[in-house]
Design an enzyme around this catalytic site. Structure first.
Site, PDB file in Angstrom:
ATOM      1  N   CYS A  90       0.764  -1.203   0.046  1.00 34.67           N
ATOM      2  CA  CYS A  90       0.055   0.085   0.131  1.00 34.67           C
ATOM      3  C   CYS A  90       1.021   1.081   0.004  1.00 34.67           C
ATOM      4  O   CYS A  90       1.653   1.563   0.898  1.00 34.67           O
ATOM      5  CB  CYS A  90      -0.934   0.033   1.185  1.00 34.67           C
ATOM      6  N   SER A 252       0.432   2.067  -5.117  1.00 35.08           N
ATOM      7  CA  SER A 252       1.010   0.744  -5.662  1.00 35.08           C
ATOM      8  C   SER A 252       0.433   0.637  -6.978  1.00 35.08           C
ATOM      9  O   SER A 252       1.068   0.040  -8.056  1.00 35.08           O
ATOM     10  CB  SER A 252       0.492  -0.573  -4.836  1.00 35.08           C
TER      11      SER A 252
HETATM   12  O1  LIG Z   1      -1.835   3.425  -2.389  1.00 33.25           O
HETATM   13  C1  LIG Z   1      -2.057   2.357  -2.303  1.00 33.25           C
HETATM   14  O2  LIG Z   1      -1.094   1.587  -3.039  1.00 33.25           O
HETATM   15  C2  LIG Z   1      -3.262   1.849  -2.159  1.00 33.25           C
HETATM   16  N1  LIG Z   1      -4.287   2.318  -1.406  1.00 33.25           N
HETATM   17  C3  LIG Z   1      -5.472   1.797  -1.212  1.00 33.25           C
HETATM   18  C4  LIG Z   1      -5.296   0.552  -1.841  1.00 33.25           C
HETATM   19  C5  LIG Z   1      -3.762   0.359  -2.459  1.00 33.25           C
END
Ligand SMILES: O=C([O-])C1=[NH+]CCC1
Length: 331
Positions: A90, A252
């Site tokens: 995340c 991500s």
């Molecule tokens: O910033 C990220 O990688 C994510 N935010 C929520 C789901 C994945």
């Protein structure tokens, strides 16, 4: 549940919340971080619901809990939780945790940047926290090797017809396609966007083998990312887990997007793009840093830079007589 007292620090990155568990969680055991992720899923999932679900949280809440790292060069390690379970990576959380770790002295403060090696279920992420005059601000991080699995995959999705999606990995696997390919735009009702994402995810999961070279625990489709028409200005509208909508450009997902742009030769090494979330207008700067590999994939190391802010602290409890003490979700 009624003897639980959990203290949290509340932050957001580009509008996406992060509930950081500061104290009150039981010990999380396991040899590796992926074992720990399985342990919480099998033994402590009631606590995830207690914190993520209503009335303490909401359908789109996101959380992180610190665990002991199991790799030598990690300074800290975290598990990530959402409305369906536990993710492998995340990026919005890393941006927030970078500030949190420095501000809470989990690593020594160093100007102009404090480096933190954060172990995530997907591997080691190197974060750099901007530090000046005793204060933290923006955070940049270099994620795990990221790659394109396949592009222009034809999928036949009921109610949406034949579509083409790209499949890429940036610490988690995502299917990408332009939002207007499903006849929607960023002003469309969010329920229509979520329904389209869920329909596409279901077909991709049934049709495509999602395999990470290093671990079966990483091998699953985490979400669908609706984009611009792929030529910019770049945006990511990410629907992940159980139709949860990321309010940030998705760290991500932006990492995977750069792997895709690099694969399509739309970005070269050393080049950066700004990726926005069209709902909040928040943005990340994403840079293709160096070529690498992951199993048989030609991969790229991507750097994401963003900003997180504190929104408060909380102490969560439950009373024995509370019939809803374990939480609930109304979708
Ligand atoms: O910033 C990220 O990688 C994510 N935010 C929520 C789901 C994945």
């Amino acid at each position: 549940m009624e003897n639980i007292v959990i203290n949290t620090v509340e932050m957001h990155t580009g509008g996406e919340p992060l509930r950081i568990i500061k104290s009150g969680y039981p010990e999380i055991v396991g040899k590796t971080i992926l074992d720990k992720r399985k342990f919480v899923k099998d033994n402590l999932d009631a606590l995830r619901k207690f914190l993520i679900y209503e009335p303490r949280g909401h359908y789109d809440m996101y959380g992180a809990v610190q665990v002991v790292p199991d790799i030598a060069n990690a300074d800290v390690a975290f598990l990530f939780m959402h409305n369906e379970g536990y993710s492998t990576m995340c990026g919005h959380a890393i941006v927030a945790l970078g500030r949190y770790c420095v501000d809470n002295k989990l690593v020594p403060y160093k100007e102009p940047e404090t480096e933190i090696n954060i172990q995530c279920p997907c591997g080691l992420v190197k974060a750099f926290v901007n530090c000046a005059n005793g204060l933290t601000s923006s955070v940049r991080f270099r994620s795990v090797p990221s790659f394109t699995v396949k592009s222009d995959i034809e999928v036949s999705v009921p109610a949406y017809g034949t579509l083409k999606v790209d499949l890429a990995y940036g610490g988690a696997f995502y299917a990408f396609l332009p939002l207007n390919d499903v006849g929607l735009n960023e002003n469309s009702p969010i329920e229509q966007i979520k329904s389209a994402a869920s329909a596409i995810a279901s077909v991709v999961k049934g049709q495509e083998a999602i395999v990470h070279p290093e671990s079966a625990d990483l091998s699953y489709l985490y979400g669908v990312i609706f984009t611009d028409d792929m030529t910019g200005p770049y945006f990511n509208l990410t629907v992940f887990a159980d139709a949860q909508v990321d309010r940030s450009p998705c760290g991500s997902g932006s990492t995977a997007r750069v792997a895709l742009l690099y694969h399509k030769k739309l970005i070269g090494l050393g080049e950066s793009v700004e990726i926005k979330n069209p709902l909040t207008n928040s943005s990340f700067k994403a840079t293709a840093v160096e070529e690498t590999h992951c199993g048989e994939y030609r991969a790229v190391r991507v750097e994401i830079c963003g900003n997180a802010n504190y929104t408060g602290t909380a102490t969560f409890t439950a009373e024995a007589q509370d019939g809803l003490k374990e939480g609930f979700l109304i979708a």
